[in-house]
Design a protein around this motif. Sequence first.
Motif, PDB file in Angstrom:
ATOM      1  N   ARG A  95     117.148  21.620  20.474  1.00 37.38           N
ATOM      2  CA  ARG A  95     118.197  22.866  20.546  1.00 37.38           C
ATOM      3  C   ARG A  95     119.278  23.015  21.273  1.00 37.38           C
ATOM      4  NH1 ARG A  95     116.781  27.709  18.829  1.00 37.38           N
ATOM      5  NH2 ARG A  95     117.686  28.679  20.616  1.00 37.38           N
ATOM      6  N   SER A  96     119.261  22.164  22.187  1.00 43.03           N
ATOM      7  CA  SER A  96     120.318  22.285  23.199  1.00 43.03           C
ATOM      8  C   SER A  96     121.525  21.370  22.906  1.00 43.03           C
ATOM      9  CB  SER A  96     120.051  21.759  24.779  1.00 43.03           C
ATOM     10  OG  SER A  96     119.305  20.500  24.767  1.00 43.03           O
ATOM     11  N   GLU A 113     112.950  21.903  22.431  1.00 42.50           N
ATOM     12  CA  GLU A 113     113.885  22.563  23.175  1.00 42.50           C
ATOM     13  C   GLU A 113     115.336  21.440  23.533  1.00 42.50           C
ATOM     14  OE1 GLU A 113     114.026  25.528  24.511  1.00 42.50           O
ATOM     15  OE2 GLU A 113     112.465  25.857  23.243  1.00 42.50           O
ATOM     16  N   ASN A 172     107.022  21.009  21.322  1.00 45.64           N
ATOM     17  CA  ASN A 172     107.513  21.865  21.840  1.00 45.64           C
ATOM     18  C   ASN A 172     108.920  21.602  22.783  1.00 45.64           C
ATOM     19  OD1 ASN A 172     106.499  23.948  20.303  1.00 45.64           O
ATOM     20  ND2 ASN A 172     104.838  24.329  21.705  1.00 45.64           N
ATOM     21  N   ASN A 173     108.156  20.544  23.675  1.00 48.52           N
ATOM     22  CA  ASN A 173     109.229  19.922  24.627  1.00 48.52           C
ATOM     23  C   ASN A 173     110.499  19.244  23.848  1.00 48.52           C
ATOM     24  OD1 ASN A 173     107.484  20.682  26.685  1.00 48.52           O
ATOM     25  ND2 ASN A 173     106.560  18.795  26.665  1.00 48.52           N
TER      26      ASN A 173
END
Length: 319
Positions: free
Chosen positions: A98-99, A95, A91-92
């Motif tokens: 995604r950026s 992110e 999950n880290n």
Amino acid sequence: MSSSSFDATALSSLPAFAALETAPVLVGRKDGASIQMSDLYFENQLSVLRNLDSASFTDRISALEESYEIVQNASIHLNSLSVGTLEHAANNVHETYRSMPETKRLRSSFPGDCLTVPEFVRTGGNGIDFGLRAYFFREGDAPDAEEIIRRNVVGVVEDTEREFERYQGGLHGYPECCIDAFMDRSPEAPAPEVRSVEALSCIREDRIGARGASITDILPDFFEDPHAYAFFSRKFFPEPGCATAEERGRDVFEGLTTAFPETMVRDSFRLNYALCYTLAHSLTPEGGKLPRVGSLGTEHVYAYLPLKNALSVPRYRSA
């Protein structure tokens, strides 16, 4: 299957290979598609754009370089290997991915649902490696990104990665028989990837990597065998002789030719097979190299141009 068509300019900012891979999703001829954003995804695009006219692609090159650096530097830290610890790490890094400029661009350039998620594999023992995959679905049809991540994590931790691969095949809408064949990895038989590509015998290996070669030089009689249509997706290994895959491929082919020049569509199918062929033979005891851009013909270079630029080359402009 849907018979609707759409305007290819909706995908004009995507690399041509990505546009051709994802367009059938938008018109209902494929359930989903995905692209592995590996080193070659970045390196091949950068090589093409820098060598053609770097001044015309300054922003694009900068975004690719920044994103590639993020991918190369991404890391995870695990005190122990469990579903909980790996899912937290996933999950880290999700992110972080995604950026990135490139994943933002994919999401904004695809007129449907685009998910960019980390993908984990075991590398022996408790070793873990990971990369990035982009999934494409019609608007409203995408599963939760967290569901894909969790299934992948469970498969890696519990050593049930084949179950995750079956789930992935379902996301793409691959024929069930082809998924079953891909799962059949008997030590007494060749790998399913090899069995798949050996169903055709039309490739001229001596032309792979040859200077000035065309994909039609490498696969001169490709479409004379109806099984050619079974290679309708990148890195999809159809079951040899699968009539369902052939029918699905003809439907995809027909849908693509309503929006793209037929020559470009034919080249896309040829490149799909040639990529599968080189991937399959990289897995054999003799080994082999994965194809660098241009090694599968001039059309291999065009595939890494933005679609709007690829459509302007003479081969496709006059089609």
